[in-house]
Motif scaffolding. Structure first.
Motif, mmCIF file in Angstrom:
data_model
loop_
_atom_site.group_PDB
_atom_site.id
_atom_site.type_symbol
_atom_site.label_atom_id
_atom_site.label_comp_id
_atom_site.label_asym_id
_atom_site.label_seq_id
_atom_site.Cartn_x
_atom_site.Cartn_y
_atom_site.Cartn_z
ATOM 1 N N LYS A 1 1.390 -10.628 -55.105
ATOM 2 C CA LYS A 1 1.008 -11.899 -54.516
ATOM 3 C C LYS A 1 -0.385 -12.278 -55.001
ATOM 4 O O LYS A 1 -1.177 -11.397 -55.360
ATOM 5 N N PRO A 2 -0.720 -13.560 -54.983
ATOM 6 C CA PRO A 2 -2.076 -13.959 -55.397
ATOM 7 C C PRO A 2 -3.165 -13.235 -54.611
ATOM 8 O O PRO A 2 -4.227 -12.925 -55.165
ATOM 9 N N GLU A 3 -2.914 -12.912 -53.367
ATOM 10 C CA GLU A 3 -3.923 -12.220 -52.562
ATOM 11 C C GLU A 3 -4.110 -10.758 -52.960
ATOM 12 O O GLU A 3 -5.007 -10.083 -52.452
ATOM 13 N N ASP A 4 -3.281 -10.258 -53.865
ATOM 14 C CA ASP A 4 -3.482 -8.917 -54.413
ATOM 15 C C ASP A 4 -4.507 -8.912 -55.549
ATOM 16 O O ASP A 4 -4.875 -7.836 -56.042
ATOM 17 N N THR A 5 -4.941 -10.084 -55.961
ATOM 18 C CA THR A 5 -5.925 -10.178 -57.031
ATOM 19 C C THR A 5 -7.216 -9.479 -56.630
ATOM 20 O O THR A 5 -7.789 -9.770 -55.578
ATOM 21 N N ALA A 6 -7.648 -8.542 -57.457
ATOM 22 C CA ALA A 6 -8.843 -7.747 -57.158
ATOM 23 C C ALA A 6 -9.091 -6.772 -58.305
ATOM 24 O O ALA A 6 -8.247 -6.612 -59.196
ATOM 25 N N VAL A 7 -10.237 -6.136 -58.238
ATOM 26 C CA VAL A 7 -10.493 -4.984 -59.099
ATOM 27 C C VAL A 7 -10.037 -3.745 -58.334
ATOM 28 O O VAL A 7 -10.472 -3.524 -57.203
ATOM 29 N N TYR A 8 -9.175 -2.963 -58.955
ATOM 30 C CA TYR A 8 -8.614 -1.777 -58.314
ATOM 31 C C TYR A 8 -9.322 -0.527 -58.828
ATOM 32 O O TYR A 8 -9.477 -0.336 -60.045
ATOM 33 N N HIS A 9 -9.718 0.311 -57.884
ATOM 34 C CA HIS A 9 -10.427 1.549 -58.199
ATOM 35 C C HIS A 9 -9.639 2.747 -57.699
ATOM 36 O O HIS A 9 -9.063 2.705 -56.611
ATOM 37 N N CYS A 10 -9.653 3.826 -58.461
ATOM 38 C CA CYS A 10 -9.093 5.077 -57.981
ATOM 39 C C CYS A 10 -10.237 6.032 -57.621
ATOM 40 O O CYS A 10 -11.358 5.884 -58.139
ATOM 41 N N ALA A 11 -9.927 6.986 -56.775
ATOM 42 C CA ALA A 11 -10.962 7.904 -56.317
ATOM 43 C C ALA A 11 -10.351 9.227 -55.884
ATOM 44 O O ALA A 11 -9.173 9.293 -55.536
ATOM 45 N N ILE A 12 -11.175 10.272 -55.914
ATOM 46 C CA ILE A 12 -10.759 11.611 -55.504
ATOM 47 C C ILE A 12 -11.404 11.957 -54.163
ATOM 48 O O ILE A 12 -12.599 11.755 -53.974
ATOM 49 N N ARG A 13 -10.594 12.484 -53.269
ATOM 50 C CA ARG A 13 -11.086 12.916 -51.956
ATOM 51 C C ARG A 13 -11.047 14.440 -51.905
ATOM 52 O O ARG A 13 -9.983 15.050 -51.863
ATOM 53 N N ILE A 14 -12.218 15.043 -51.919
ATOM 54 C CA ILE A 14 -12.294 16.508 -51.950
ATOM 55 C C ILE A 14 -12.478 17.072 -50.549
ATOM 56 O O ILE A 14 -11.715 17.911 -50.092
ATOM 57 N N GLY A 15 -13.523 16.647 -49.865
ATOM 58 C CA GLY A 15 -13.817 17.204 -48.553
ATOM 59 C C GLY A 15 -13.636 16.228 -47.414
ATOM 60 O O GLY A 15 -13.598 16.623 -46.247
ATOM 61 N N GLY A 16 -13.525 14.946 -47.742
ATOM 62 C CA GLY A 16 -13.430 13.944 -46.699
ATOM 63 C C GLY A 16 -12.118 14.009 -45.945
ATOM 64 O O GLY A 16 -11.097 14.446 -46.469
ATOM 65 N N TYR A 17 -12.142 13.545 -44.710
ATOM 66 C CA TYR A 17 -10.967 13.671 -43.849
ATOM 67 C C TYR A 17 -10.158 12.385 -43.758
ATOM 68 O O TYR A 17 -8.936 12.401 -43.825
ATOM 69 N N TYR A 18 -10.845 11.263 -43.662
ATOM 70 C CA TYR A 18 -10.162 9.995 -43.426
ATOM 71 C C TYR A 18 -9.757 9.365 -44.753
ATOM 72 O O TYR A 18 -10.591 8.852 -45.499
ATOM 73 N N TYR A 19 -8.474 9.358 -45.024
ATOM 74 C CA TYR A 19 -7.971 8.883 -46.308
ATOM 75 C C TYR A 19 -8.247 7.399 -46.520
ATOM 76 O O TYR A 19 -8.275 6.924 -47.643
ATOM 77 N N PHE A 20 -8.428 6.640 -45.428
ATOM 78 C CA PHE A 20 -8.584 5.190 -45.514
ATOM 79 C C PHE A 20 -10.044 4.768 -45.656
ATOM 80 O O PHE A 20 -10.329 3.583 -45.808
ATOM 81 N N SER A 21 -10.955 5.727 -45.580
ATOM 82 C CA SER A 21 -12.381 5.399 -45.627
ATOM 83 C C SER A 21 -12.970 5.754 -46.981
ATOM 84 O O SER A 21 -12.853 6.890 -47.441
ATOM 85 N N GLU A 22 -13.632 4.802 -47.604
ATOM 86 C CA GLU A 22 -14.212 5.074 -48.916
ATOM 87 C C GLU A 22 -15.284 6.143 -48.854
ATOM 88 O O GLU A 22 -15.543 6.809 -49.858
#
Length: 123
Positions: A86-107
C-alpha cells in the motif's frame, strides 16, 4: 557486525517486494532479528521480528497477513516478503539484530543496524 538491507524499489499498490538483510560478524540464527521502517519526519516504527530460539514471528498490526519475515540460517540472511503493498508502506526499511534486548518491538532492544533500503509504493 555489518548488516546490509537490499531489495527495495518502486512498486505499484498491490504489488510485492522481498527485502533481504545479509551480514557478517554474527551468526544470525543465534539472535532475534527485526525489520523497522521510517518515513522522513516520523519516528522509526516496528514492522516484523523473528525470535532467536524458536523462530516465532511477530508483526505490527498494519502488516499482518501481508508481510512475512523469515530467515535462511545457511545464508545468514533474513527476509521480509511484502505482498499487497500500500502507499502507506512507503518508507526506508532497516534490519537489525537483537542480542540481549527483550522487547522485540522496541528499537532500543536491537544492537546492530544496517543501512536501510527505500521502498516506494505508488497509488
Amino acid at each position: 557486525v555489518q548488516l546490509q538491507a537490499s531489495g527495495g524499489g518502486l512498486v505499484q499498490a498491490g504489488g510485492s517486494l522481498r527485502l533481504s538483510c545479509g551480514g557478517s560478524g554474527r551468526t544470525f540464527s543465534s539472535y532475534g532479528m527485526g525489520w523497522f521502517r521510517q518515513v522522513p519526519g516520523k519516528e522509526r516504527e516496528f514492522v516484523a521480528a523473528i525470535g532467536r530460539s524458536d523462530g516465532r514471528t511477530y508483526y505490527t498490526d498494519s502488516v499482518k497477513g501481508r508481510f512475512t519475515i523469515s530467515r535462511d540460517n545457511a545464508k545468514n540472511t533474513v527476509y521480509l516478503q511484502m505482498n499487497s503493498l500500500k502507499p502507506e508502506d512507503t518508507a526506508v526499511y532497516h534490519c537489525a539484530i537483537r542480542i540481549g534486548g527483550y522487547y522485540y518491538f522496541s528499537e532500543t532492544s536491537y544492537d546492530y543496524w544496517g543501512q536501510g533500503t527505500l521502498v516506494t509504493v505508488s497509488s
